[in-house]
Design a protein around this motif. Structure first.
Motif, PDB file in Angstrom:
ATOM      1  N   MET A 116      -4.051  19.694 -31.996  1.00  0.00           N
ATOM      2  CA  MET A 116      -5.183  19.838 -32.913  1.00  0.00           C
ATOM      3  C   MET A 116      -5.614  21.289 -32.957  1.00  0.00           C
TER       4      MET A 116
ATOM      5  N   VAL B  79     -16.016   9.672 -31.911  1.00  0.00           N
ATOM      6  CA  VAL B  79     -15.282  10.735 -32.599  1.00  0.00           C
ATOM      7  C   VAL B  79     -16.000  11.015 -33.910  1.00  0.00           C
TER       8      VAL B  79
ATOM      9  N   ILE C 138      -1.064  10.738 -23.642  1.00  0.00           N
ATOM     10  CA  ILE C 138      -0.615  11.017 -25.009  1.00  0.00           C
ATOM     11  C   ILE C 138      -1.016  12.436 -25.363  1.00  0.00           C
TER      12      ILE C 138
ATOM     13  N   LEU D  24      -1.903  15.198 -28.040  1.00  0.00           N
ATOM     14  CA  LEU D  24      -2.415  15.237 -29.406  1.00  0.00           C
ATOM     15  C   LEU D  24      -2.678  16.683 -29.817  1.00  0.00           C
TER      16      LEU D  24
ATOM     17  N   ASP E 296     -10.883   7.076 -25.029  1.00  0.00           N
ATOM     18  CA  ASP E 296      -9.865   7.985 -24.495  1.00  0.00           C
ATOM     19  C   ASP E 296     -10.486   8.883 -23.425  1.00  0.00           C
TER      20      ASP E 296
ATOM     21  N   LEU F 243     -10.585  13.637 -34.831  1.00  0.00           N
ATOM     22  CA  LEU F 243     -10.287  12.478 -35.670  1.00  0.00           C
ATOM     23  C   LEU F 243      -8.932  12.648 -36.354  1.00  0.00           C
ATOM     24  N   ALA F 244      -8.682  13.848 -36.880  1.00  0.00           N
ATOM     25  CA  ALA F 244      -7.414  14.115 -37.555  1.00  0.00           C
ATOM     26  C   ALA F 244      -6.229  13.995 -36.594  1.00  0.00           C
ATOM     27  N   ALA F 245      -6.464  14.311 -35.305  1.00  0.00           N
ATOM     28  CA  ALA F 245      -5.379  14.260 -34.327  1.00  0.00           C
ATOM     29  C   ALA F 245      -5.139  12.858 -33.785  1.00  0.00           C
ATOM     30  N   GLY F 246      -6.094  11.958 -34.010  1.00  0.00           N
ATOM     31  CA  GLY F 246      -5.913  10.588 -33.551  1.00  0.00           C
ATOM     32  C   GLY F 246      -6.637  10.227 -32.272  1.00  0.00           C
ATOM     33  N   VAL F 247      -7.638  11.015 -31.879  1.00  0.00           N
ATOM     34  CA  VAL F 247      -8.433  10.682 -30.697  1.00  0.00           C
ATOM     35  C   VAL F 247      -9.270   9.435 -30.993  1.00  0.00           C
ATOM     36  N   GLU F 248      -9.405   8.551 -30.005  1.00  0.00           N
ATOM     37  CA  GLU F 248     -10.139   7.305 -30.190  1.00  0.00           C
ATOM     38  C   GLU F 248     -11.231   7.169 -29.126  1.00  0.00           C
TER      39      GLU F 248
ATOM     40  N   ARG G 246      -4.778   6.863 -22.397  1.00  0.00           N
ATOM     41  CA  ARG G 246      -5.146   5.672 -23.174  1.00  0.00           C
ATOM     42  C   ARG G 246      -4.281   4.504 -22.700  1.00  0.00           C
TER      43      ARG G 246
END
Length: 373
Positions: A206, A148, A202, A204, A163, A155-160, A197
């Motif tokens: 964005m 990411v 999930i 997210l 995923d 990144l701001a949305a929480g992707v890792e 995940r």
């Protein structure tokens, strides 16, 4: 030497690609018109003075003309290459002769003849994609996040990392191409990315960032990005193989993606999410043809497929002098029970011609600005 290199590297590939697409488009008009009993007097690839040609036994003049920026089929009874009816000429014809003109044919025959050009372009694109997929397969990458990027929407949305992207705005996806295609035409547009995940989905939300990137040829392109790196970009991808029937189906899908992407781009222009300077004309097409030629025959043919779809869509625009404008006239005639008057049609054609010429001038201005910018 520089001029010779420019001609062989850019102009010749451009002329060859465009001439193929124009020939197929006009052949669609010609064949369906002939099937409907409509006579043609000229079939030209290019505009302007004739360079070479011949007349067949049916009286059609087949020719290559000096300006390779289009082409036309001139039907019996047409006043010009834009198929504006020759009102005075039609009045002096017998009923049998009128039936052989585009203007005098039944409404469904006129509509079929006009629509056949763009449809031929779509069929050509499907055929090209089908052959390419049959011969070379299709390079794909699974939509699994390898990295990411910092300061990104992902990144701001929480992707890792790790995923797997499984849906965009609720629509299931299969490959990273699906992600790229969907996101690139939605800069600054809220979307919901569903990732898998640890066995759970999930959602997210964005907003893809409007980003200007530079391709391998140095061309600058503006599009939407969410900021993820996939295994494909690290060299990990696979090649899918297709049977001939599967390749045709994939060709239809690929052509559909180009059509929907084009409409999305036009919508972004209208709403201001995309700049109008992304709109290119003949200079940019010539540049792209030359650049693709350096990558090999398959790349040039793939570009031809994309341009074929674009030509088909452009001609379906509801603008007089284009095929879409004729179809609008026929729709009006179907509703009214009679065609528009000759004067109204001529005025509409003049307005349409002015619109098309203005668009060409604007696109060419963009091309030159990008070259010297």
């Amino acid at each position: 030497m520089a001029i010779l290199s420019f001609i062989t590297g850019y102009i010749i590939p451009f002329i060859l690609v465009l001439s193929l697409l124009v020939f197929v488009h006009e052949m669609g008009h010609y064949l369906v018109g002939r099937w409907c009993g409509i006579r043609s007097t000229a079939f030209s690839v290019g505009f302007g003075p004739e360079l070479l040609g011949f007349t067949d036994r049916r009286g059609t003049r087949w020719k290559i003309s000096a300006i390779p920026l289009g082409g036309y089929v001139k039907f019996f009874g047409d006043e010009d290459a834009a198929s504006l009816p020759d009102a005075s000429g039609l009045q002096g014809m017998t009923e049998e002769e009128k039936a052989q003109t585009l203007a005098g044919a039944k409404l469904w025959k006129r509509a079929a003849t006009v629509a056949a050009g763009p449809i031929a372009n779509f069929i050509l694109a499907i055929a090209i994609f089908a052959v390419l997929f049959s011969v070379y397969g299709k390079v794909v990458a699974d939509p699994v996040v390898a990295e990411v990027q910092p300061d990104s929407a992902a990144l701001a949305a929480g992707v890792e990392p790790g995923d797997r992207l499984v849906a965009l705005d609720g629509s299931r996806i299969r490959t990273f191409d699906d992600v790229r295609r969907y996101v690139s035409v939605r800069p600054e547009t809220p979307i919901v990315v569903t990732v898998e995940r640890n066995g759970q989905d999930i959602d997210l939300p964005m907003i893809p960032k409007r980003t200007e990137i530079t391709d391998q040829f140095g061309n600058k392109v503006e599009l939407g990005l969410i900021g993820i790196v996939t295994n494909e970009e690290r060299g990990n991808f696979r090649v899918e193989s297709f049977t001939p029937l599967q390749a045709v189906a994939e060709g239809v899908t690929e052509t559909g993606h180009i059509i929907t992407g084009t409409f999305r781009y036009i919508g972004n222009l209208v709403t201001g999410r995309m700049k109008a300077d992304q709109l290119g004309g003949p200079v940019r097409v010539a540049q792209a043809s030359g650049q693709m030629a350096t990558l090999g025959f398959a790349a040039v043919i793939q570009l031809a497929a994309v341009l074929s779809v674009s030509i088909g869509l452009l001609n379906l625009m509801p603008v007089p002098v284009l095929d879409g404008g004729h179809l609008v006239f026929y729709a009006i005639e179907a509703v009214r029970g009679r065609p528009l008057g000759a004067g109204a049609q001529e005025m509409a054609f003049r307005i349409g011609l002015a619109m098309v010429l203005s668009l060409m001038v604007f696109a060419t201005f963009n091309d030159i600005s990008n070259l010297i910018g």
